[in-house]
Every structure is written in C-alpha cells, then in structure tokens.
Motif scaffolding. Structure first.
Motif, mmCIF file in Angstrom:
data_model
loop_
_atom_site.group_PDB
_atom_site.id
_atom_site.type_symbol
_atom_site.label_atom_id
_atom_site.label_comp_id
_atom_site.label_asym_id
_atom_site.label_seq_id
_atom_site.Cartn_x
_atom_site.Cartn_y
_atom_site.Cartn_z
ATOM 1 N N VAL A 75 -6.603 -10.863 15.956
ATOM 2 C CA VAL A 75 -7.474 -12.032 16.157
ATOM 3 C C VAL A 75 -8.048 -12.510 14.833
ATOM 4 O O VAL A 75 -8.014 -13.709 14.517
ATOM 5 C CB VAL A 75 -8.598 -11.697 17.154
ATOM 6 C CG1 VAL A 75 -9.614 -12.835 17.220
ATOM 7 C CG2 VAL A 75 -8.019 -11.443 18.542
ATOM 8 N N ASN A 124 2.131 -20.358 15.225
ATOM 9 C CA ASN A 124 2.948 -19.699 16.231
ATOM 10 C C ASN A 124 2.821 -18.184 16.140
ATOM 11 O O ASN A 124 2.585 -17.502 17.140
ATOM 12 C CB ASN A 124 4.404 -20.136 16.040
ATOM 13 C CG ASN A 124 5.344 -19.518 17.057
ATOM 14 O OD1 ASN A 124 5.327 -19.883 18.222
ATOM 15 N ND2 ASN A 124 6.169 -18.577 16.621
ATOM 16 N N ASP A 127 -0.675 -16.755 17.032
ATOM 17 C CA ASP A 127 -0.908 -16.706 18.473
ATOM 18 C C ASP A 127 -0.042 -15.651 19.155
ATOM 19 O O ASP A 127 -0.490 -14.982 20.098
ATOM 20 C CB ASP A 127 -0.650 -18.080 19.084
ATOM 21 C CG ASP A 127 -1.653 -19.135 18.610
ATOM 22 O OD1 ASP A 127 -2.700 -18.746 18.051
ATOM 23 O OD2 ASP A 127 -1.376 -20.330 18.796
ATOM 24 N N LEU A 128 1.188 -15.481 18.705
ATOM 25 C CA LEU A 128 2.052 -14.459 19.280
ATOM 26 C C LEU A 128 1.489 -13.062 19.054
ATOM 27 O O LEU A 128 1.550 -12.205 19.945
ATOM 28 C CB LEU A 128 3.454 -14.547 18.674
ATOM 29 C CG LEU A 128 4.396 -15.609 19.235
ATOM 30 C CD1 LEU A 128 5.676 -15.654 18.409
ATOM 31 C CD2 LEU A 128 4.727 -15.342 20.698
ATOM 32 N N VAL A 130 -1.652 -12.231 18.680
ATOM 33 C CA VAL A 130 -2.825 -12.042 19.540
ATOM 34 C C VAL A 130 -2.401 -11.808 20.988
ATOM 35 O O VAL A 130 -3.001 -10.993 21.708
ATOM 36 C CB VAL A 130 -3.759 -13.271 19.442
ATOM 37 C CG1 VAL A 130 -4.843 -13.218 20.505
ATOM 38 C CG2 VAL A 130 -4.385 -13.345 18.053
ATOM 39 N N ALA A 131 -1.345 -12.495 21.423
ATOM 40 C CA ALA A 131 -0.922 -12.420 22.827
ATOM 41 C C ALA A 131 -0.114 -11.163 23.142
ATOM 42 O O ALA A 131 0.152 -10.880 24.316
ATOM 43 C CB ALA A 131 -0.088 -13.648 23.177
ATOM 44 N N TYR A 132 0.273 -10.415 22.126
ATOM 45 C CA TYR A 132 1.131 -9.243 22.353
ATOM 46 C C TYR A 132 0.465 -8.248 23.296
ATOM 47 O O TYR A 132 -0.705 -7.892 23.134
ATOM 48 C CB TYR A 132 1.434 -8.572 21.015
ATOM 49 C CG TYR A 132 2.161 -7.254 21.143
ATOM 50 C CD1 TYR A 132 3.491 -7.216 21.562
ATOM 51 C CD2 TYR A 132 1.512 -6.053 20.860
ATOM 52 C CE1 TYR A 132 4.163 -6.009 21.684
ATOM 53 C CE2 TYR A 132 2.189 -4.840 20.971
ATOM 54 C CZ TYR A 132 3.512 -4.831 21.382
ATOM 55 O OH TYR A 132 4.177 -3.630 21.499
ATOM 56 N N GLU A 133 1.216 -7.818 24.279
ATOM 57 C CA GLU A 133 0.722 -6.834 25.223
ATOM 58 C C GLU A 133 1.473 -5.521 25.011
ATOM 59 O O GLU A 133 2.705 -5.481 25.057
ATOM 60 C CB GLU A 133 0.914 -7.314 26.665
ATOM 61 C CG GLU A 133 0.073 -8.533 27.021
ATOM 62 C CD GLU A 133 0.224 -8.930 28.476
ATOM 63 O OE1 GLU A 133 0.930 -8.206 29.204
ATOM 64 O OE2 GLU A 133 -0.359 -9.955 28.864
ATOM 65 N N THR A 450 10.241 -18.774 19.360
ATOM 66 C CA THR A 450 10.138 -17.463 19.997
ATOM 67 C C THR A 450 11.510 -16.825 20.224
ATOM 68 O O THR A 450 11.591 -15.656 20.607
ATOM 69 C CB THR A 450 9.417 -17.555 21.349
ATOM 70 O OG1 THR A 450 10.191 -18.341 22.256
ATOM 71 C CG2 THR A 450 8.036 -18.177 21.184
ATOM 72 N N ASP A 467 8.706 -12.192 18.938
ATOM 73 C CA ASP A 467 8.340 -10.787 18.849
ATOM 74 C C ASP A 467 9.343 -9.977 18.048
ATOM 75 O O ASP A 467 9.020 -8.891 17.559
ATOM 76 C CB ASP A 467 8.218 -10.187 20.256
ATOM 77 C CG ASP A 467 6.905 -10.559 20.939
ATOM 78 O OD1 ASP A 467 5.987 -11.036 20.246
ATOM 79 O OD2 ASP A 467 6.803 -10.371 22.160
#
Length: 487
Positions: A75, A124, A127-128, A130-133, A450, A467
């Motif tokens: 973040v 891009n 944000d990717l 931060v969104a990684y799970e 992506t 990713d």
C-alpha cells in the motif's frame, strides 16, 4: 566519480540531466559517451559513461535501501508509484519531445499513447500488488499459506526502442513487489530514462530505491548483471546479449528473465478481410520496423496472393518517410548508422544470394531505409530465418492450414504471431498451433497488462505482465502450521 550538480543538455527545448542518478543524487563519471539524434545525426549530449566503480556505487545504494523499501508494504509503495504516474502524465510533452529527438519514434505516437503507457504501468502494478491475495489451503493436518517476499536489488536493462515505456514496464513491477532497482538504459537512447529518474526523485521515492546508470552494455551492463548483490536480472534486447547475460547471472544463481527478438509470422487466409490484412501488413513498417513484435514474415494463402499484394503495395505506397516530428510522417529514420548498416547488410546478402527484392532494398538519405519486401527462394534463406529489426518484410505462400502452421513455426523464434481469418474455428486452431508468446487475430499490438508476455525459443525466457512479473521479483515462501498447535 563524484556527486555534484548535474551536467545537463538542452534537448528539444528540455533540460536533461546527463549524469547517473544514484542514491538520490546525480553522479558524474570521468568518461562520457555521445548520443546522437537519428533525425539529423546531430549530437544531442555527452552522457556519463559508468565505470565498474559507478556500478558498485549504484548496486550498494540499492542494497542498502532494500530493507526499508521492502518493509513498507504494497500500500505504501503504491502511493509512491501513483505519484510517479501522476508526474508522468503531467510531463508527457517534454518526455515525448526528448524521446523523439533521441530515438526518432513518431512524436504523435509518443504523445498519444507511448509515454502515457508508462504512467499506466506504474498504476497497474501498484494496484496489482495491493490486490494480491495470498493463497491459503488445508492439507495433511496443516494450514498453509504462500507468501511473497521481495527478492532484493534488481538489475533492469532496457533496449533503445521505446526506452521510456519499456523501462517503466520493467521497473514498475519490481518496485511494486518491494525490490529496489538499478536501471541501465541503452546507450543509443538514454535521455528519457534520465528524465524518469528526475520524476522518481520528485515523487519522493526514497534514495537508493530507484537508480539509473548510463553506460555501455559491454562495460556497465556486464558489471551490473555480474554483481553479487543483484538478486534479479530483467533484460530486453538481442538473443546474443541475452546468452552472455544469462551466463553471468547463472554464476551468482540470480534469476533471469529476457524478452528478446522475433521473426514473427503474419498469416493471411483467403477468407480474411484482405483490405484490413494488407493495411496491417504495411503497418509493420511503422517505427522503421524497429519493433520486436512486428509480423515480418508475411504468409499468404496462395489463392489470394495477387489480390493481397495489390492491396499491400497500395497501402505501402501511402507511407511517408520523413521527420518524426511531422504529423504526415509514417516511417521515421532508423536509430543509428551502425544499425542502418546492419539492416542493409541483410538485404544486400539476400540480393546476392538470389532472393527477389520486390520493392525497396535501398538506403535513403541520412538514416532512412526504404520499406522493403523480399520474395525468398526458400524457407531456409537467412532473410527468412534471422531477425532483421528494420523495415524489411518477406512473403511466402501456403496451400492449407498445415502448411501455414509449418511455416509459422519454422524459425528458432517465437515471440508473436498475427492471423487474419473470418473463421472462429480457424482462429482457435491456428492460435493454439503457433508457437509464440502471444497470437493476435485480426488485430495487432493490443495489450492487456495483466496477461503474460514473453517469448519461446530464441525470443526469450520467463514472462512479464500481471502477477507473473510480481512473482518474478519475489521469492515465494510457504508458511505451514500444524493444526491445533497455535491459538
């Protein structure tokens, strides 16, 4: 070498620092190299030429800055990258002007899409990340989680074509993943990357996190990839250079990714929209053919060859060779006298070996080379099998899908493919059969950031994009906890 007020050059009305950017400061080298404009071969600047000592200084700065940058988390790192993206958007015009002068890409393309793509890259990947799970699962009485660990200092070596965009394409995922970066742009077009360093500084990216070294590949590039503190190497360029870089990286067990050249097929079936296919084929001369993804081998179903060639020649006749700063220009000069000589050598050898020069085949004034089309005598001809990286296309015919696939896959390269057909079934069959990192059907150069990007064979190793790139700049770790052993 010394940290001091940066030397600058005025390029297209823009003041451009000509020294390295290391640990948040401009650093001079005792030696310089000259960068010229392909537009008129005038000298643009004398640029600091990195020594082994400069390389060590930059890598040490990246090494020292790494723990704090990695610890920030996705973040916080993303906030810096979004600010850098905003600054790129605010500086599209000076960035475009400098890159046009230094590399001769069409100015209207730089303004409209290429420079802005740099800002998109940073947003891009921020944000990717931060969104990684993290992946969680239960197995054999344990709870498991896959975690990404930032890998460490990364060496990023970029080519002379579209240098600004390609530098952001590589540094964005590295920085978002928590790596620090030492970027070495190509010596034929280094200036827009120096401006990128200035914008990174303005964005407040901490000293040592983002470093830019100017220099010669055989000197600075070689020392950079061989440095024992470098933990990732990302390279875009020639297959020959990639072999040397890969060997050097292997000595330190440093993971390495390479996006290399292509000898890509553009396959046209009889059921295709021939007007669209011919226009796209003639469009492969854009940027003087200096695009690794270009479809340089035209493979035409034999029943429509004459019609296709008529339309292709009409579309090619519409090209305007000229100053890349002029809106009317569609084909600009090539990057450097040495590269013009290389391209001319391919065509001269083709002519001498009996290949038919259908159109073009001559140098123009300055660094121009005519859009050229060659009919080879056979598929094993050098002009068919080796990457030229200039405005030179070949054409061959095929009788059916099997022959089209055989020809498409008949080189050692596998970067991209382009297919023109009106059949969904054929699009699927050919798309699956062509050995390449990406296959476009009835379009070209449409990119989803992506999606994985890279080549097979002599076109590269590894994948960039989404990713896939974030994983490359990370070490993956599995955390495993025995059920019931923790509260």
């Amino acid at each position: 070498m010394s940290a001091t007020a940066s030397r600058t050059a005025t390029v297209a009305g823009v003041e451009v620092p000509t020294d390295h950017y290391i640990n948040g400061e401009r650093v001079q080298s005792a030696q310089t190299f000259t960068t010229i404009s392909p537009i008129d071969e005038s000298v643009l600047a004398e640029v600091s030429r990195a020594s082994v000592g400069d390389v060590d200084l930059a890598v040490q700065a990246a090494h020292d800055a790494f723990p704090a940058w990695a610890a920030l988390g996705a973040v916080e790192r993303g906030r810096y990258l979004h600010k850098l993206a905003d600054l790129i958007d605010k500086n599209i015009e000076p960035l475009a002007q400098v890159e046009c002068a230094d590399m001769a890409m069409l100015l209207r393309s730089l303004r409209a899409r290429v420079i802005a793509r740099g800002a998109l890259n940073y947003r891009n990947y921020a944000d990717l990340a931060v969104a990684y799970e993290e992946r969680d699962w239960h197995s054999k009485g344990t709870w498991n989680r896959v975690q990404r660990m930032p890998a460490g200092p990364a060496a990023v070596i970029t080519p002379w074509n579209a240098p600004f965009m390609l530098s952001t394409w590589k540094t964005a995922p590295a920085l978002a993943a928590g790596c620090t970066v030492v970027l070495k742009p190509a010596e034929w077009s280094p200036l827009s990357c120096s401006l990128l360093a200035s914008l990174a500084d303005e964005a407040g990216i901490p000293p040592g996190v983002f470093n830019v070294l100017q220099g010669i590949g055989a000197e600075a590039g070689a020392a950079l990839v061989a440095h024992p503190l470098i933990r990732r190497v990302s390279f875009t360029g020639s297959t020959r250079a990639a072999r040397e870089i890969g060997q050097s990286a292997a000595r330190n067990i440093t993971p390495f990714t390479a996006e290399l050249g292509g000898k890509n097929p553009l396959i046209v079936f009889a059921d295709a929209d021939l007007d669209a296919a011919a226009a796209k084929a003639a469009g492969q001369y854009d940027d003087a053919g200096q695009v690794c993804l270009s479809g340089t081998r035209l493979l035409i179903e034999e029943s429509v060859l004459d019609t296709f060639l008529e339309k292709f020649h009409a579309a090619t006749d519409a090209h305007v060779l000229g100053d890349p700063r002029e809106d009317a220009t569609t084909v600009a000069p090539m990057i450097h006298p040495d590269h013009v000589a290389r391209v001319a050598g391919f065509v001269d050898r083709a002519r001498e070996s009996g290949q038919r020069i259908v159109r073009g085949g001559q140098r123009g004034e300055g660094l121009f080379y005519e859009p050229t089309l060659i009919e080879p005598t056979g598929n094993d001809a050098e002009i068919v099998q080796n990457e030229v990286f200039g405005p030179v296309l070949t054409y061959q015919t095929f009788a059916d899908e099997d022959e089209a696939i055989r020809l498409a896959n008949s080189t050692n390269y596998g970067l991209s493919g382009i297919v023109y057909t009106s059949s969904m079934g054929r699009a699927d069959r050919i798309g699956r059969a062509v050995r390449a990192g990406v296959v476009w059907v009835n379009t070209f150069l449409v990119r989803d950031l992506t999606a994985p990007f890279g080549g097979v064979g002599n076109s590269g190793i590894g994948r960039e994009g989404g990713d896939y790139a974030l994983d490359f700049y990370s070490d993956l770790k599995t955390l495993q906890i025995l059920d019931g052993s923790v509260a």
